[in-house]
Structures are given as C-alpha cells and as structure tokens.
Design an enzyme around this catalytic site. Structure first.
Site, short mmCIF file in Angstrom:
data_model
loop_
_atom_site.label_atom_id
_atom_site.label_comp_id
_atom_site.label_asym_id
_atom_site.label_seq_id
_atom_site.Cartn_x
_atom_site.Cartn_y
_atom_site.Cartn_z
N GLY A 83 -3.47 -7.12 -3.91
CA GLY A 83 -3.62 -7.53 -5.42
C GLY A 83 -3.75 -8.99 -5.54
O GLY A 83 -3.92 -9.77 -4.49
N GLY A 85 -2.50 -12.22 -7.65
CA GLY A 85 -1.51 -12.95 -8.47
C GLY A 85 -2.14 -14.21 -9.35
O GLY A 85 -3.22 -14.23 -9.35
N SER A 86 -1.19 -14.97 -9.84
CA SER A 86 -1.77 -16.07 -10.47
C SER A 86 -2.13 -17.05 -9.37
O SER A 86 -1.59 -17.39 -8.47
CB SER A 86 -0.62 -16.72 -11.16
OG SER A 86 0.36 -16.96 -10.45
N PHE A 87 -3.83 -17.34 -9.58
CA PHE A 87 -4.27 -18.38 -8.62
C PHE A 87 -4.03 -17.78 -7.04
O PHE A 87 -3.63 -18.80 -6.26
CB PHE A 87 -3.69 -19.62 -8.59
CG PHE A 87 -3.99 -20.40 -9.84
CD1 PHE A 87 -5.39 -20.52 -10.28
CD2 PHE A 87 -3.30 -20.76 -10.99
CE1 PHE A 87 -5.83 -21.03 -11.35
CE2 PHE A 87 -3.70 -21.26 -11.95
CZ PHE A 87 -4.84 -21.60 -12.29
N GLU A 89 -4.35 -14.79 -3.55
CA GLU A 89 -4.80 -13.10 -3.50
C GLU A 89 -3.47 -12.87 -2.46
O GLU A 89 -2.96 -13.99 -1.78
CB GLU A 89 -6.09 -13.17 -2.77
CG GLU A 89 -7.13 -13.36 -3.59
CD GLU A 89 -8.63 -13.11 -2.96
OE1 GLU A 89 -9.52 -12.73 -3.33
OE2 GLU A 89 -8.72 -13.59 -1.64
N ASP A 191 5.33 -14.96 -17.12
CA ASP A 191 4.18 -14.11 -17.13
C ASP A 191 4.87 -12.88 -16.88
O ASP A 191 4.20 -11.88 -15.87
CB ASP A 191 3.25 -14.52 -15.93
CG ASP A 191 1.92 -13.83 -16.03
OD1 ASP A 191 1.04 -13.98 -15.20
OD2 ASP A 191 1.60 -13.32 -17.43
C1 LIG Z 1 9.02 -13.91 -4.40
N1 LIG Z 1 7.69 -14.24 -4.78
C2 LIG Z 1 6.88 -15.14 -3.87
C3 LIG Z 1 5.48 -15.30 -4.51
C4 LIG Z 1 5.80 -14.70 -5.86
O1 LIG Z 1 5.49 -15.74 -6.82
C5 LIG Z 1 4.45 -13.75 -5.98
C6 LIG Z 1 3.68 -12.87 -5.98
C7 LIG Z 1 2.80 -11.88 -6.52
C8 LIG Z 1 1.70 -11.92 -7.29
C9 LIG Z 1 0.75 -10.82 -7.55
N2 LIG Z 1 1.02 -9.67 -6.89
C10 LIG Z 1 2.18 -9.64 -5.77
N3 LIG Z 1 2.05 -8.50 -5.02
N4 LIG Z 1 3.07 -8.31 -4.09
C11 LIG Z 1 2.86 -7.28 -3.53
C12 LIG Z 1 3.79 -6.85 -2.50
N5 LIG Z 1 4.93 -7.84 -2.02
O2 LIG Z 1 3.93 -5.87 -1.90
C13 LIG Z 1 2.17 -6.63 -4.24
C14 LIG Z 1 1.27 -5.23 -3.95
C15 LIG Z 1 0.36 -4.87 -4.71
F1 LIG Z 1 -0.27 -3.42 -4.56
C16 LIG Z 1 -0.21 -5.60 -5.83
C17 LIG Z 1 0.54 -6.92 -6.03
C18 LIG Z 1 1.37 -7.39 -5.01
C19 LIG Z 1 2.86 -10.87 -5.68
C20 LIG Z 1 6.91 -14.06 -5.77
O3 LIG Z 1 7.35 -13.64 -6.78
#
Ligand SMILES: CN1C=C[C@@](O)(C#Cc2ccnc(-n3nc(C(N)=O)c4cc(F)ccc43)c2)C1=O
Length: 349
Positions: A83, A85-87, A89, A191
C-alpha cells in the site's frame, strides 16, 4: 538523572550511533531519527551520505551485520507493493539471515518527519501497529513494522462496498481504543482514516497506523496550531473544522476524523464528496456537520455516537474515551457483532 545529563547522554548516544545500525531501544531510534532531516536539496548530499547506513532495529528478528542493514544485502522486498502511506510506499520484506517477514515503509529523507518515529517509538498498545525499527540508507529512510495480513480497512471497503453497522461500530471502537491511548500519551495522530486502520488475517483485530502526520502535543496546553510548523494536513475529507480554519487544535481533531471514517465505513464513500466539489475545506468550515450522511437505517445510538464526534465546536465534541464508551454501548444495542464475512458486495449507498 536531571534533564541536562539526559540530554548530553542522548547527544552522546546519537554521536555513537551515526553511521551504524544497531539493535537498540526506542529512545535510541527517536534520538537518531531527529538527525534525519532532509536538507531539502539532495544536490548537497555528498557521496558519503549517499552511501551512509545508520539506524536502530528494535527486534532481534531483524539482524544487522557488522553495524549495517542494507536493502538487497541484509533484507529484501518480497512480492509487490502492500500500500502507500503518507509520503511512502509499503512493501512486504524478509530478513535474509533470519527469514523473518514484516512490512517496510520507504520514505525519501526530504519527506521524512521525525515525528513518524518519535511519536510511535516506545508506544506499546494492542491497537497500535508495532514499530520494529528504522534505518537510513543514503537518501531513503526505511521504517520496519509488524505485517498485518488482513491489509487495510480502506482496501476491505473497496472489496465490499460498505460495512454492516455492527462491523463499522466494532472497527470504530478499536480505533478509538488506540486514540484513547495515544491522546493519554500526548500524541495526536493527525490522519485517522480507513486506509490507516490495518487488519489481522481474520479481520477481527484492527490496529491504527501511519504516524506520518502525528504531533506530540505539549501537556501544558500551549496554543497548538497544526497549520504552522511542519505539520502536514491529513486527508481533506476527514479534516476537522478547527484545522481548516487555522484555529487552536488538540486531540479532538482525531475524534472528528474517526467519525468521518465511520461515515465512510457505513456509506462506502468519504463524507462531503457526494454533495460538494473541491476545495472541500471551505464547506467543512461553513456547513453544518455532515449528519445527513448517516444512513437512515442506523440505530439511534449509532446516530448519537456520530453526532457526538461531529460536533463542530471542539470543546463540545466527545473525547476518544467518551466516544469509545458510547460506541461500545451502541454495538450492544444493535445486538453485538453478528454479521459474518460472507464476502458479499454492498453497492455504495
Ligand atoms: C508503526 N509505524 C511505522 C510507520 C508507520 O507510520 C506507518 C505506516 C503505514 C502507512 C500506510 N500503510 C501501511 N501499511 N502497513 C501494512 C502492514 N504493516 O502490513 C499495510 C498493509 C496493506 F495492505 C496496506 C497498507 C499497509 C503502513 C506506522 O504506523
């Protein structure tokens, strides 16, 4: 230890950490991350910086080798993009030595905000995505975190249109649990939206993620104005009126966003978008809260939850703790969590 000793200790630690990747503590990572400011012009980045590799890993499942942790050398992306996120991938990654898999978000140094790490490092809560560490390699910062097999709530909505009321209330309740904890630790998320709520494999557990817009608010309540400094506004459709009006902002901005997310879960589309064109911020400031977008089929206690969270005046708006209690009561009133994942698609309302 008094503050000046601690400060010099931190400075000493950062000095020792520069140019190295170690297995360390959240506070080590928080101190180092503050030195990762993009100077905004990569032309200044000399050859040494482009080759530089430093960071702190917070779990033994990610193993630095000779104080290094480099992409394709010590870890590698596997499969495609998870996915964005902010700024950044987000990819699935694997440690080459341990075989451990987790998620990795890559952010260019010039877009990196130290708050993304300083606000969540050391945060341990069942409803907040665990941080596994971060490294800087040249002009990139890679942030490691727990892999959530169920993907994001935003992706689930794209697959199934909109959610039944009980499921929406359950995810709102879990999101408010995370916010209650973060607000108690003076962290404003900034956000809150379905894309930033991640799910376990069976979709029963949700965690809040993406601290790229987060801010550490000072408990002494000095006037926090999120539109000054390096604050990057969150998603326009979920912005609270006080943000778009440049007024005093506090944790209540996250409560407003959580109820915008609730409308998105129940309808299958973001609030405001069916009635107004961009720029939406003028409408958010001027128009009454989007209560007319609450589906007529909703239980009165669900209406009450959303109404309490979409109060335009922050002082009248429910806190995360108050709204979580209301949400749990509403879930009981609608008969608890009953609807199964039948995979049926519900055409957005
Ligand atoms: C603790 N921490 C460290 C970095 C952080 O700021 C972030 C983020 C973020 C933003 C967008 N998307 C995902 N994202 N993560 C996963 C995953 N962990 O499996 C994921 C899985 C997806 F299918 C789509 C987006 C995803 C994660 C934060 O919070």
């Amino acid at each position: 230890k008094n503050t000046s000793d601690t400060l010099s200790m931190d400075e000493f630690l950062v000095d020792a950490l520069k140019g190295n990747v170690i297995l360390g503590e959240p506070r080590n990572l928080a101190c180092l991350a503050k030195t990762w400011k993009g100077d905004g012009s990569s032309s200044k980045a000399c050859l040494q910086e482009i080759n530089e590799n430093e960071g702190v890993l917070l779990t033994e499942k990610l193993k630095a080798v000779d104080y290094e942790y480099r992409e394709e050398v010590h870890w590698t992306k596997c499969q495609g993009l998870l996915g964005t996120g902010s700024f950044g991938e987000v990819y699935k990654m694997e440690d080459k030595q341990t075989g451990f898999q987790c998620a990795a978000k890559k952010v260019q140094v010039e877009h990196f905000r130290a708050e993304e790490l300083t606000t969540c490092a050391g945060v341990t809560h069942a409803k907040v995505l665990p941080l596994y560490g971060a490294v800087k390699e040249g002009l990139w910062v890679t942030i490691f975190m727990k892999l959530m097999e169920g993907g994001s709530l935003g992706q689930l909505l794209k697959q199934c249109g909109y959610l039944p009321e009980d499921r929406a209330l359950d995810y709102l309740s879990q999101t408010l649990e995370a916010l209650e904890y973060l607000h108690a630790h003076n962290v404003l998320h900034g956000d809150v939206k379905a894309d930033n709520v991640l799910l376990s494999g069976d979709r029963s557990h949700a965690v809040l993620c993406d601290f790229g817009h987060a801010a550490q608010l000072h408990p002494d309540g000095i006037r926090n104005c999120l539109t000054t400094g390096d604050y990057v506004p969150g998603t326009e459709t979920h912005l609270a009126p006080e943000i778009v009006m440049g007024k005093h902002c506090d944790f209540k901005v996250d409560v407003w966003s959580s109820c915008c997310m609730m409308l998105h879960l129940l309808n299958g589309y973001h609030p405001w978008t069916q009635y107004y064109n961009h720029p939406l911020c003028l409408k958010i400031a001027k128009e009454p809260p989007p209560l007319r977008e609450i589906p007529p089929s909703c239980h009165p206690s669900t209406v009450q939850v959303i109404t309490s969270g979409l109060e335009k005046e922050p002082t009248k708006r429910a806190s995360a703790a108050e709204l979580r209690m209301k949400t749990c009561k509403a879930l009981k009133q609608v008969g608890g969590l009953k609807s199964s994942w039948s995979g049926e698609y519900r055409e957005p309302r």
